[in-house]
Structures are given as C-alpha cells and as structure tokens.
Write a protein that holds these residues in place. Structure first.
Motif, mmCIF file in Angstrom:
data_model
loop_
_atom_site.group_PDB
_atom_site.id
_atom_site.type_symbol
_atom_site.label_atom_id
_atom_site.label_comp_id
_atom_site.label_asym_id
_atom_site.label_seq_id
_atom_site.Cartn_x
_atom_site.Cartn_y
_atom_site.Cartn_z
ATOM 1 N N LEU A 53 0.836 -1.199 0.000
ATOM 2 C CA LEU A 53 0.000 0.000 0.000
ATOM 3 C C LEU A 53 0.871 1.250 0.000
ATOM 4 N N ALA A 54 1.896 1.275 0.828
ATOM 5 C CA ALA A 54 2.795 2.430 0.888
ATOM 6 C C ALA A 54 3.456 2.679 -0.463
ATOM 7 N N ALA A 55 3.841 1.608 -1.151
ATOM 8 C CA ALA A 55 4.504 1.748 -2.453
ATOM 9 C C ALA A 55 3.591 2.418 -3.475
ATOM 10 N N ARG A 56 2.294 2.177 -3.362
ATOM 11 C CA ARG A 56 1.342 2.817 -4.289
ATOM 12 C C ARG A 56 1.337 4.331 -4.094
ATOM 13 N N PHE A 57 1.424 4.763 -2.857
ATOM 14 C CA PHE A 57 1.431 6.198 -2.579
ATOM 15 C C PHE A 57 2.764 6.837 -2.970
ATOM 16 N N VAL A 58 3.833 6.107 -2.785
ATOM 17 C CA VAL A 58 5.139 6.592 -3.239
ATOM 18 C C VAL A 58 5.101 6.877 -4.734
ATOM 19 N N GLN A 59 4.498 5.956 -5.473
ATOM 20 C CA GLN A 59 4.422 6.116 -6.928
ATOM 21 C C GLN A 59 3.426 7.203 -7.322
ATOM 22 N N GLN A 60 2.242 7.192 -6.708
ATOM 23 C CA GLN A 60 1.196 8.139 -7.112
ATOM 24 C C GLN A 60 1.561 9.581 -6.803
ATOM 25 N N TYR A 61 2.176 9.809 -5.649
ATOM 26 C CA TYR A 61 2.444 11.182 -5.214
ATOM 27 C C TYR A 61 3.930 11.532 -5.212
ATOM 28 N N ASN A 62 4.756 10.633 -5.738
ATOM 29 C CA ASN A 62 6.203 10.860 -5.778
ATOM 30 C C ASN A 62 6.720 11.182 -4.375
ATOM 31 N N TYR A 63 6.197 10.434 -3.395
ATOM 32 C CA TYR A 63 6.569 10.676 -2.001
ATOM 33 C C TYR A 63 7.850 9.911 -1.670
#
Length: 374
Positions: free
Chosen positions: A70-80
């Motif tokens: 789940l965290a990896a999806r947010f890293v990718q979506q928001y360039n976090y």
C-alpha cells in the motif's frame, strides 16, 4: 570596574538579541507549513491530505504504514520519498518530530494514535467518527485533556458553505425555533463505488469500524445535529438497521435510520449504502420557516406555504475554514481558536459518540435508549 562594565555590555547584547530575534523566530514558525505526520494509509480520505500538501499550509514529514504494498502505491502516485515511510507511528515520530498527526487508519486504531501522540504533546486530527466506541472516545478525551493537545475530528460537511449559512440563519432566528432536522448521508455502498481493498476490509468489519452505514454515515448527522442544537444532549435515541445486501456486507448493517429526540425537537438521520447516488444534505424545519442545504454551496429557504423556495448559491468558505488541514495548521499555531461547540471539537464529538453508542444499543435491542442528563 572594566570587567563589570564588560559583563553589563554582554548582558545588554543578549537582551537585544532576545528582543529582536525571538519575535522573528516565532513569526517564521507561524509562516512555515505545519509539520504533519500521517498515521495509516488505509482510509481513502487520505488522498485529501496529499492534495492539501500541494499548498503551503502543511508538509507531510513522515508516514506510518506497515503495509509495504500500500505504501509503495502512494510513493508512486504522489512521488513521495520512500525513506520517509515507517512501519510504526512511534518510529515515524522519533525520526521526523512532527508537530501534529493526522490519522487515516481504521476507526479502531484512533485510540492508539492518541495514546502515542498525546503524552508527547503532539496534536491529532482523526477522520470521522472520533472513535470506534464511546469507551474509546472517553479514553481519548482524558488523554487529550491531560496532555493539553488538540484532538479534532474531520467531517467533509464541516467545510460546506451551505451548512454554515444554515447555522447562521438558525442563530439569527430566521426560522424561529427548530422543530425537526432531517439529515441524509449515503451512497451506493463502498464496494459499489470501488473503494480500495484495504479500506473496504476494515470499513465492513464491526470491530474495526464499530458498525456499517450507521457509523460510516450516521456520524455526519449526529455531528450536524449536535452543532445546530447548540450542544444539547439528546433525551432519547432510537435506531433501526438492516442488511439489505447481506451477500455483500454480511457482518455489518448497510441501512440505518436514527431518531434523536430533544426536549422540543427531533432529528432523523438516514444513513445508507443503498442509494442511487451519493448525497450529503440537511433539512431544517423551524416554527416560522424551512432551510434546506442540498449540497456544499447551495441553500434554499421558505417562509410561507404559498411562497416559492428562495435559492442561494454560495462561495466556498474563506481560508482556513475551507480545508481541514489549513484549519488544523491555524489551530495548532493558535491563529484561530477551536471553540467547544465547533463541528470538529472534542466536546461536540464526545456527544456524537454518545449518540452513535446509543444508536448501536437501540438497533441491537430494538428499544429506545434514554440518555441521562448532566
């Protein structure tokens, strides 16, 4: 004498530095973004804070989320930055030292967030409702009060211009005394609208969410009713719940109606996962008129049976009252005061939890629940 004069000069210089620099430092802190940590990513409302972070109000300094996928999806979506995601809330706090934390995990995990943050003096905002149970809410209240932190609850409808205009008209006695409130909140159902699996898993779990539609959408009406009724505690609460789609939601209700009585008025809350489309609106019936807030930026009023409805289109609320995280920043920085009767306040949301707790007991027993007066 020379030594004493030098000492006096050093002291004078220190006083001058303090006099000029401290206000500058405090001013700079006030103008800086709020350093905010995120507790959990499983609540789909978390996208709201990522979009708010595009402004200068807040900076997401760290995220606590044990689910690596789940965290990896947010890293990718928001360039976090991936190196700012931590497996636990305490690890994130120790590494990033946030001023405040916003909780986007299951409702049952809200208590744990406050147990971690409050003793450290870290302010907390949770997504609605405040807690999974009244017992948890009371523990959170004690922790927040003892440690002098803000503990706010975010509802989407808090930022609607329409409900604030309606509240203003009620306060001005434009429709006389309130006799009935009718609040509608719901949509087709979380599975039907396609929420992410992590959200659906706990939203449909009676332990992690407390109930189904009753908690998910009933909390909006309980919040608005408490606010519009100026903080009055109800006399009674009656609730009826159903499983219209047991094959889809076998563990929780998907349809709920809550009736709240006050000494001279009544509130009806209709919460549903079965409607044709999403709606969040409120109807206010007074002794001399009616106000309806059908959406975020529209209200209608009517004062005589033969008169047509008067419709008003409203602008968005001014900053920081138009966004939960701009509001949170202003409250933490003491630029605004969160009043006890505010929609987000701890006092209001303890009453909300009393209503939801009574509603669950009523639905379970089939009996009206009386609330003792304080």
């Amino acid at each position: 004498m020379a030594i004493k004069a030098a000492s006096h000069t050093a002291i004078l210089r220190s006083v001058i530095v303090v006099f000029y620099l401290v206000p500058l430092i405090l001013s700079a802190q006030k103008n800086n973004p709020l350093r905010i940590g995120v507790a959990g990513l499983t609540h789909s409302h978390v996208h709201w804070i990522f979009n708010s972070a595009k402004t200068e109000n807040i900076e997401i300094v760290g995220i606590a989320e044990p689910n690596k996928e789940l965290a990896a999806r947010f890293v990718q979506q928001y360039n976090y930055p991936a190196d700012r995601i931590y497996p636990t809330l305490r690890a994130m706090i120790d590494a990033q030292k946030p001023e405040a934390v916003a909780a986007f995990n299951s409702i049952a995990e809200h208590l744990g967030v406050v147990e971690t943050c409050a003793p450290l003096g870290i302010h907390v905002m949770v997504e609605k409702p405040l807690a999974v149970s009244l017992a948890d809410a009371r523990k959170m209240e004690t922790l927040a009060t003892r440690n002098k932190i803000l503990l706010l609850t975010n509802f989407e409808t808090t930022w609607y211009s329409s409900v604030h205009k309606a509240h203003e008209l009620v306060g001005d006695s434009a429709i006389g005394s309130i006799r009935k409130l009718v609040v509608h909140d719901g949509h087709q159902g979380p599975a039907e609208i396609g929420v992410n699996k992590e959200f659906l898993d706990w939203l449909t779990d009676p332990v992690k969410n407390g109930a189904g539609a009753l908690m998910d959408f009933g909390c909006y009406g309980a919040d608005l009713s408490t606010w519009l009724m100026k903080g009055q505690r109800p006399v009674t609460v009656t609730a009826v719940t159903q499983q219209v789609k047991p094959e889809k939601y076998p563990k929780v209700d998907d349809e709920a109606t809550i009736i709240i009585t006050y000494p001279k008025s009544q509130t009806v809350i209709q919460a549903s996962w079965n409607w044709t489309f999403s709606r969040k609106d409120v109807e206010i019936y007074g002794t001399t008129g009616i106000i309806m807030a059908p959406n975020k930026n529209t209200i209608t009023t009517r004062f005589r049976e033969s008169a047509p409805d008067s419709l008003r289109k409203l602008s968005d609320r001014p900053a920081p009252y138009n966004d939960p995280f701009a509001f949170f920043r202003a409250a933490v920085r003491k630029e605004i005061r969160v009043e006890d009767d505010d929609l987000s306040s701890l006092r209001t949301n303890i009453t909300v939890m009393e209503i939801l707790d009574a509603a669950k007991r009523s639905a379970l027993t089939g009996k009206t629940v009386s609330l003792s007066t304080k």
